[in-house]
Scaffold this active site. Sequence first.
Site, short mmCIF file in Angstrom:
data_model
loop_
_atom_site.label_atom_id
_atom_site.label_comp_id
_atom_site.label_asym_id
_atom_site.label_seq_id
_atom_site.Cartn_x
_atom_site.Cartn_y
_atom_site.Cartn_z
N CYS A 1 3.08 -0.06 1.63
CA CYS A 1 1.80 0.87 1.71
C CYS A 1 0.42 -0.62 1.40
CB CYS A 1 1.54 1.65 0.81
SG CYS A 1 0.06 2.39 0.87
N CYS B 1 10.75 -7.33 2.08
CA CYS B 1 9.53 -6.64 2.68
C CYS B 1 8.61 -8.03 3.02
CB CYS B 1 8.68 -6.06 1.25
SG CYS B 1 6.96 -5.74 1.86
N CYS C 1 -2.15 0.72 -0.98
CA CYS C 1 -1.64 0.46 -2.70
C CYS C 1 -1.05 -0.84 -2.92
CB CYS C 1 -0.67 1.49 -2.99
SG CYS C 1 -1.15 3.09 -2.83
N CYS D 1 5.42 -1.48 -2.39
CA CYS D 1 6.49 -1.14 -1.63
C CYS D 1 6.52 0.28 -2.51
CB CYS D 1 7.60 -1.82 -1.64
SG CYS D 1 7.56 -3.09 -0.36
N HIS E 1 0.60 7.64 2.67
CA HIS E 1 -0.32 7.49 1.80
C HIS E 1 -1.29 8.60 2.10
CE1 HIS E 1 -3.11 5.33 -0.78
NE2 HIS E 1 -4.07 5.84 -0.21
N CYS E 2 -1.48 9.42 0.90
CA CYS E 2 -2.53 10.38 0.69
C CYS E 2 -3.81 10.07 0.43
CB CYS E 2 -1.81 11.54 -0.13
SG CYS E 2 -2.92 13.10 0.02
#
Length: 181
Positions: free
Chosen positions: A19, A5, A22, A25, A32-33
């Site tokens: 994300c 990453c 957040c 990873c 992402h909600c």
Amino acid sequence: ERRHCKWCLKYKPDRCHHCRVCQSCVLKMDHHCPWIMNCVGWGNHKYFFLVVVYAVLSCSFIFVTVLESVQDSVYADVPHINRFLLVFCMMLALIMGGLMTVFLSFHTWLMTRGMTTIEFCEKSSTGRSSGSKYDIGLWDNIKVVLGPRPFLWLLPLDPARGDGVHHRMAFRPDTAMRPAW
């Protein structure tokens, strides 16, 4: 070749995405909600799916039960504010239920195809229309998300098996090794 990453500099297995909200990873990241303030991925995909199922069922139940009260309020001597609130409740349940039904349909379609929302968006942006390489058949795709026991699929029990790093792939004859002769 192992991927890493570029944000957190850690090993990045297939279907893993970083994300930015957040700051981590997420294995088999779907999206992402903002409603649950968390990423939907390998560890909680079943629970997210069930929240959407329960929301659709709740909105349907509210709509059906309030409908009779709205019909009764038309013929009864009811204060206008009460009638307004009943109609408002019914319309809110109808609109939210309709939107959630579309959302549930989309996520059910993705689940039966072995795809995540991110994979769907990547395919859409590149114009590829072929199926997911993780599509292992309808029954197995559902078991990957909802768990191995069908009688527990609608309960928040019995999560999916695996480690979130290794995923079964579909056998594609066009990608199989061919003899050199």
